[in-house]
Design a protein around this motif. Sequence first.
Motif: not given
Ligand code: PHE
Length: 369
Positions: A48-52, A76-78, A124-127, A146-149, A272-274, A298-303
């Motif tokens: 699973a990937a998603g921010g903190c 759904e996003k991923n 795995v987390t991220g911002p 962790v991603c995005c250091r 914006a999420n949700n 729309v918001s998937a670019g970061g991940v």
């Molecule tokens: N927080 C952002 C998102 O919810 C981006 C992100 C998540 C970036 C996980 C890297 C890792 O999509």
Amino acid sequence: MTAELVTFEEALALNTLSPSHELVQVVRGRRSGIAIIVALHSTALGPAAGGCRIAHYPGPGAAVADALRLAAAMTEKNALAGLRHGGGKTVVALPAAERPSGAERTALLHDVGDTIQALGGRYVTGPDVGSGPADMTVIGERTAHVCCRPVEDGGSGDSSLHTARGTLAALGAVAQEAFGSPELRGLTVGVIGLGAVGGRLARLLERAGARLIVTDTAPAARRAAAELGATWVDPDDALAAEVDILVPAALGGLLTAHTVPRLRCAAVAGPANNQLDTPATAELLAARGILWAPDVVVSAGGVIHATGVELRHEPEEETAGRLTGIADTLREVFRIARDQGSTPARAAAELAARRVREGVLSLSGEVAP
Ligand code: PHE
């Protein structure tokens, strides 16, 4: 200590709050004493990937509910972004509005790192809202997941520019669907929130020739607005501004039965999420003839960018292709909604579920002899 334990009924309630989540971990940080929630919605397609998210909540219940919703949205996003990743999210429930700094912040982030490390790579987390690349370095002192250091610390850096780029691609597809041309030049776009993503997006939109109406709850953002030549409106008036496309780029929950009747736009699409308070709000938007682009697309670019660079080690062109692919996915969502006479929200949920199913099948195909 006993006073800290939840009752069996409370534990059960937590667990059955959403039977669809694989795991909901609620811990009190050993160093910070602050509640940390990690929700794993699905690891069917991969870790699973998603921010903190680090934010103030009225209570632990609200924080858990937010974590559950945000984690499910990440699945759904991923899946919609074609990533071999499931969905999860971390929510740090600050007891007060002000954010910890200095040694307190380090202690909190080390607690987050330990919590993620204990999951052994399933997440795995991220911002996210309230956290940034420098925080990821501190989390990274306790876990490798962790991603995005920052680039100088070995990560892929700030993901917000990539989220903004993906959003720009999405807005092209929205313009096409709503106005018959992907051209943003000459359109009036209202951006709500000039934070890391919203600020960058506003700059990209200005370069693309859009007329901008902007707002932010931080009055200091007025200067950024002036530099962009954008028209400033107060946060309370932004929702009802007369624009072609309204772009929610701040916290979620903007679209409700109360706010939808006030909108004066042809389309709503932002990072914006949700954005919907409940799924039924999508029907209200459709009934008003307002095109809504699901935020999970729309918001998937970061991940996309962070996991591409750091986890999949993709060549730059492949990641760039996935970013522009956001527009293709959105066009497919709009087409399904049109064909089935449903809403983009339902079409996106269906397409995501299908991608998870197909992904799981092809994954099991890959390991079969
Ligand atoms: N927080 C952002 C998102 O919810 C981006 C992100 C998540 C970036 C996980 C890297 C890792 O999509």
